[in-house]
Structures are given as C-alpha cells and as structure tokens.
Design a protein around this motif. Structure first.
Motif, mmCIF file in Angstrom:
data_model
loop_
_atom_site.group_PDB
_atom_site.id
_atom_site.type_symbol
_atom_site.label_atom_id
_atom_site.label_comp_id
_atom_site.label_asym_id
_atom_site.label_seq_id
_atom_site.Cartn_x
_atom_site.Cartn_y
_atom_site.Cartn_z
ATOM 1 N N LEU A 1 2.626 -1.002 -3.423
ATOM 2 C CA LEU A 1 1.667 -1.234 -3.565
ATOM 3 C C LEU A 1 0.742 -0.737 -2.189
ATOM 4 O O LEU A 1 0.171 0.569 -2.242
ATOM 5 C CB LEU A 1 0.813 -2.234 -3.982
ATOM 6 C CG LEU A 1 -0.442 -2.459 -4.869
ATOM 7 C CD1 LEU A 1 -0.487 -1.376 -6.403
ATOM 8 C CD2 LEU A 1 -1.445 -3.545 -5.067
ATOM 9 N N PHE A 2 0.644 -0.945 -1.424
ATOM 10 C CA PHE A 2 -0.455 -0.338 0.023
ATOM 11 C C PHE A 2 0.229 0.793 0.152
ATOM 12 O O PHE A 2 -1.237 1.087 0.292
ATOM 13 C CB PHE A 2 0.064 -1.082 0.775
ATOM 14 C CG PHE A 2 -0.704 -0.596 2.336
ATOM 15 C CD1 PHE A 2 -1.834 -0.713 2.462
ATOM 16 C CD2 PHE A 2 0.001 -0.424 3.575
ATOM 17 C CE1 PHE A 2 -2.522 -0.393 3.674
ATOM 18 C CE2 PHE A 2 -0.403 0.897 4.784
ATOM 19 C CZ PHE A 2 -2.108 0.320 4.605
ATOM 20 N N TRP A 3 1.306 1.382 -0.131
ATOM 21 C CA TRP A 3 1.703 3.291 0.396
ATOM 22 C C TRP A 3 1.611 3.448 -0.529
ATOM 23 O O TRP A 3 1.040 4.898 -0.410
ATOM 24 C CB TRP A 3 3.184 3.181 0.856
ATOM 25 C CG TRP A 3 3.899 2.406 2.077
ATOM 26 C CD1 TRP A 3 4.365 1.455 2.288
ATOM 27 C CD2 TRP A 3 3.062 2.387 3.234
ATOM 28 N NE1 TRP A 3 4.654 1.001 3.809
ATOM 29 C CE2 TRP A 3 3.792 1.834 4.337
ATOM 30 C CE3 TRP A 3 2.616 3.407 3.847
ATOM 31 C CZ2 TRP A 3 3.272 1.395 5.212
ATOM 32 C CZ3 TRP A 3 2.097 3.657 4.799
ATOM 33 C CH2 TRP A 3 2.673 2.428 6.544
ATOM 34 N N GLN A 4 1.572 3.153 -2.339
ATOM 35 C CA GLN A 4 1.243 4.365 -3.168
ATOM 36 C C GLN A 4 -0.729 4.169 -2.926
ATOM 37 O O GLN A 4 -1.104 5.227 -3.155
ATOM 38 C CB GLN A 4 1.526 3.102 -4.895
ATOM 39 C CG GLN A 4 2.988 3.621 -4.732
ATOM 40 C CD GLN A 4 3.725 4.921 -4.705
ATOM 41 O OE1 GLN A 4 3.046 5.992 -5.136
ATOM 42 N NE2 GLN A 4 4.524 5.050 -3.996
ATOM 43 N N THR A 5 -0.823 3.275 -2.346
ATOM 44 C CA THR A 5 -2.712 3.295 -2.544
ATOM 45 C C THR A 5 -3.127 4.220 -1.224
ATOM 46 O O THR A 5 -3.949 4.700 -1.444
ATOM 47 C CB THR A 5 -3.692 2.181 -2.375
ATOM 48 O OG1 THR A 5 -2.917 1.269 -3.476
ATOM 49 C CG2 THR A 5 -4.524 2.277 -2.541
ATOM 50 N N LEU A 6 -2.114 4.048 -0.352
ATOM 51 C CA LEU A 6 -2.771 4.790 0.780
ATOM 52 C C LEU A 6 -2.442 6.586 0.529
ATOM 53 O O LEU A 6 -3.465 7.537 1.126
ATOM 54 C CB LEU A 6 -1.780 4.670 1.782
ATOM 55 C CG LEU A 6 -2.011 5.238 3.549
ATOM 56 C CD1 LEU A 6 -3.690 5.331 3.565
ATOM 57 C CD2 LEU A 6 -1.352 4.480 4.426
ATOM 58 N N ALA A 7 -1.414 6.931 -0.271
ATOM 59 C CA ALA A 7 -0.656 7.965 -0.947
ATOM 60 C C ALA A 7 -1.965 8.506 -1.467
ATOM 61 O O ALA A 7 -2.902 9.432 -1.205
ATOM 62 C CB ALA A 7 0.078 7.461 -1.727
ATOM 63 N N SER A 8 -2.826 7.595 -2.580
ATOM 64 C CA SER A 8 -3.987 8.106 -3.401
ATOM 65 C C SER A 8 -4.638 8.376 -2.791
ATOM 66 O O SER A 8 -5.881 9.492 -3.253
ATOM 67 C CB SER A 8 -3.390 6.836 -4.916
ATOM 68 O OG SER A 8 -2.820 7.317 -5.330
ATOM 69 N N LEU A 9 -4.830 7.326 -2.101
ATOM 70 C CA LEU A 9 -6.911 8.202 -0.690
ATOM 71 C C LEU A 9 -6.202 9.360 -0.072
ATOM 72 O O LEU A 9 -7.432 9.826 0.218
ATOM 73 C CB LEU A 9 -6.648 6.444 0.152
ATOM 74 C CG LEU A 9 -7.186 5.494 -0.798
ATOM 75 C CD1 LEU A 9 -7.494 3.987 0.801
ATOM 76 C CD2 LEU A 9 -8.302 5.203 -0.457
ATOM 77 N N GLY A 10 -4.826 9.718 0.625
ATOM 78 C CA GLY A 10 -5.083 10.847 0.931
ATOM 79 C C GLY A 10 -5.230 12.160 0.193
ATOM 80 O O GLY A 10 -5.438 13.586 0.388
#
Length: 145
Positions: A1-10
């Motif tokens: 979930l963290f990496w997916q959220t970080l990708a979305s923020l990017g």
C-alpha cells in the motif's frame, strides 16, 4: 500500500507541476494579449467542463501507456483553474500600474517582475490552490488506468 500510494503521489506531483508551468505561462500570454484571449477563451471554457473520467480513454488512445496517460489526466484536469485565474489576474492589473510602467519605460522583464507578477500573484495562488484539489480528484480517474 505504501509503494502504491507513493507512486500515486508521484503522478500527482508530475501532472500538477506540468499544469502549473503551462497554466501560468499560457495564462500570462492570454491575459496580456486581448486578441488571443478572445480567440482561445471559448475553447478554454469548453475544455474545462469535460469531466476527468472522460479524458481517460482519450489519454489511453493517445499515449498507449498507463503512466503518461495518468499524468495527462491529472494535468488536463488541473491546468484550467490555473490558466483561467492567471489570465484574470493579469487582466485585473490596475490601469494606473500599466500607465506608470509606460511612463517609466520599463523593459518587459522589469514590467513582469515589478508589476505583473506581484499584481497577479493572489489570482495565481488561488488557481494553484483550486488545482491541487482537482488533481487529487483526478488521481482517482487516473488510477483507473
């Protein structure tokens, strides 16, 4: 979930940054030139009403990759408030300021730095603030990609 959220923020950061650069630049161009304003304003008003979800299939066909399509959807959703608010901010510069610039024979750079940007900055920041909210809404449509 963290990496997916970080990708979305990017993706939000990329789309919003491009929208800010394009929106402010085109807004200043359109705001300073009444002929371009009259020519392009109907197009801007039409395109800004298109829902973010409607841009998803268009972006997929145009870019044929998920990442650029998602960034485009975020960009196209958030560019309009920045562009329109910047344009209005430039058009709302008091005539007294423009007259002073003519009397002092300010160069274009001095005019932009000393009159245009300080006068239009509240409008520009309003557009940027509205666009952040729209970028967050557009990420939902972009994540469908």
């Amino acid at each position: 979930l963290f990496w997916q959220t970080l990708a979305s923020l990017g993706r939000v950061a990329q789309g919003y940054s491009i929208a800010a650069i394009v929106g402010i630049s085109v807004g200043i161009l359109v705001g300073t030139n009444p002929i371009i304003d009259k020519a392009l304003d109907p197009l801007f008003q039409f395109l800004r009403m298109v829902a973010p979800l409607a841009w998803v299939p268009i972006a997929l066909v145009a870019f044929q990759q998920n990442q650029p399509a998602a960034i485009f959807v975020i960009f196209i959703t958030s560019v309009w408030p920045i562009l329109i608010n910047t344009k209005e901010g430039v058009k709302q510069i008091p005539d007294d300021y423009n007259n002073v610039a003519r009397v002092l024979q300010l160069s274009r750079k001095e005019y932009y730095l000393n009159i245009l940007f300080p006068s239009a900055l509240p409008y520009i920041f309003t557009g940027l603030r509205i666009a952040v909210g729209l970028a967050w809404l557009a990420i939902i449509a972009a994540e469908i990609v």
